[in-house]
Design an enzyme around this catalytic site. Structure first.
Site, PDB file in Angstrom:
ATOM      1  N   TRP A  34       0.573 -11.020  -2.055  1.00  0.00           N
ATOM      2  CA  TRP A  34       0.207 -11.660  -0.790  1.00  0.00           C
ATOM      3  C   TRP A  34      -1.029 -12.508  -1.035  1.00  0.00           C
ATOM      4  CZ3 TRP A  34      -3.989 -12.094   2.352  1.00  0.00           C
ATOM      5  CH2 TRP A  34      -3.779 -12.436   3.693  1.00  0.00           C
ATOM      6  N   SER A 100       0.674  -6.400  -6.757  1.00  0.00           N
ATOM      7  CA  SER A 100      -0.051  -6.191  -5.508  1.00  0.00           C
ATOM      8  C   SER A 100       0.901  -5.758  -4.396  1.00  0.00           C
ATOM      9  CB  SER A 100      -0.828  -7.461  -5.131  1.00  0.00           C
ATOM     10  OG  SER A 100      -1.746  -7.209  -4.100  1.00  0.00           O
ATOM     11  N   MET A 101       1.036  -6.553  -3.358  1.00  0.00           N
ATOM     12  CA  MET A 101       1.975  -6.242  -2.278  1.00  0.00           C
ATOM     13  C   MET A 101       3.379  -6.010  -2.821  1.00  0.00           C
ATOM     14  SD  MET A 101       2.919  -8.577   1.017  1.00  0.00           S
ATOM     15  CE  MET A 101       4.166  -7.910   2.145  1.00  0.00           C
ATOM     16  N   ASP A 229     -10.940  -4.576 -10.276  1.00  0.00           N
ATOM     17  CA  ASP A 229     -10.193  -5.085  -9.122  1.00  0.00           C
ATOM     18  C   ASP A 229     -10.876  -4.620  -7.844  1.00  0.00           C
ATOM     19  OD1 ASP A 229      -8.334  -5.580  -7.080  1.00  0.00           O
ATOM     20  OD2 ASP A 229      -6.611  -5.102  -8.350  1.00  0.00           O
ATOM     21  N   HIS A 258      -8.521  -8.587  -9.490  1.00  0.00           N
ATOM     22  CA  HIS A 258      -7.189  -8.378  -8.934  1.00  0.00           C
ATOM     23  C   HIS A 258      -6.170  -9.318  -9.580  1.00  0.00           C
ATOM     24  CE1 HIS A 258      -4.262  -6.912  -6.161  1.00  0.00           C
ATOM     25  NE2 HIS A 258      -4.094  -8.074  -5.550  1.00  0.00           N
TER      26      HIS A 258
END
Length: 278
Positions: A34, A100-101, A229, A258
């Site tokens: 995202w 991530s997402m 991160d 990240h």
């Protein structure tokens, strides 16, 4: 490139933009974070293709070049969209890589659709097991005030929010760990997202509990995460995911933010290809 239709009823067919390198190699499906798109995997696609793999990326509904409906921004639907991609391309023996997402899609996919088409999975800087800090999840790295602040920031000034978000995305201790051009490219991709979709998907990744989903992860698994991160902190996410999946492998990238797949692309790619070859 092509468009694949995800079927969810008579009036809710959604076209998803898909890029597929093709070829006879084993498929690797890259699921973006995202608020980006499949283009965010630019540092991985050539490396995987040169290693002999068929690489598939797609834009999540509401993001990038995919359709932007008013509904469907929950992980059950996201997982069903992923299944539509796998079915349409008839992908089997595939490795699913969720960044991530996108790690949420991987976890929920195995719960809803099983592992018949899946050889292995990778959780890269991923949000499972559960981001929200709650009474029954005190280790969750996302507290209520921070979550509300993110939502308010995106609602109040999208431009300023994405500029700061992409800066934090690629920063370690307040210092950008990538060239400014990489940060600007991520900001460009973020602006392709529909505003409603971005808010709804933010709520989904912030509040969805994947702890039960991780029990359905029985295929070989790699957890790949940067130890610096600040967006999805390793201690509250990747470390816990590794501990929750018996036999999973862990690769921690030292000094990585990240956006580890960009800032430390060479190490990220080596770890990924090494896992794929086992």
């Amino acid at each position: 490139m092509s468009e694949i239709t995800a079927h969810h009823g008579l009036l809710t067919d959604i076209d998803l933009h898909v890029d597929d390198t093709g070829g006879p190699g084993r498929p690797v499906v890259l699921i973006h974070g995202w608020p980006l798109s499949g283009e965010s995997w630019a540092h991985q696609v050539p490396a995987l293709q040169s290693a002999g793999y068929r690489v598939v990326t797609y834009d999540r509904r509401g993001f990038g070049r995919s359709d932007k409906p008013r509904s469907g921004y929950d992980y059950d639907t996201f997982a069903d969209d992923l299944e539509a991609v796998l079915q349409a391309l008839d992908l089997r023996d595939a490795t699913l890589v969720g960044f991530s997402m996108g790690g949420g899609e991987v976890a929920r996919y195995l719960t809803r659709h099983g592992s018949d088409r899946v050889r292995s999975v990778v959780f890269a800087a991923a949000v499972p097991p559960y981001l929200a800090q709650t009474d029954d999840n005190p280790e969750g790295p996302l507290d209520k005030d921070t979550a509300e602040g993110m939502e308010k920031g995106l609602k109040d000034d999208e431009d300023a929010f994405y500029r700061q978000f992409t800066t934090d995305f690629f920063s370690v201790d307040g210092t950008l760990a990538v060239p400014e051009g990489e940060r600007a490219e991520a900001e460009r991709l973020a602006h392709q997202a529909d505003h409603h979709a971005a808010l709804a998907a933010m709520k989904a990744f912030a509040t969805t509990d994947f702890r039960d989903d991780l029990r359905h992860v029985t295929v070989p698994t790699l957890v790949l995460h940067g130890d610096s991160d600040s967006t999805v902190p390793f201690e509250g996410s990747g470390k816990r995911t590794h501990e929750a999946i018996p036999g999973s492998e862990l690769h921690v990238v030292a000094g990585a933010p990240h956006g580890v797949n960009v800032s430390h692309a060479d190490e990220f790619n080596r770890a990924l290809v090494s896992f794929l070859q086992r």
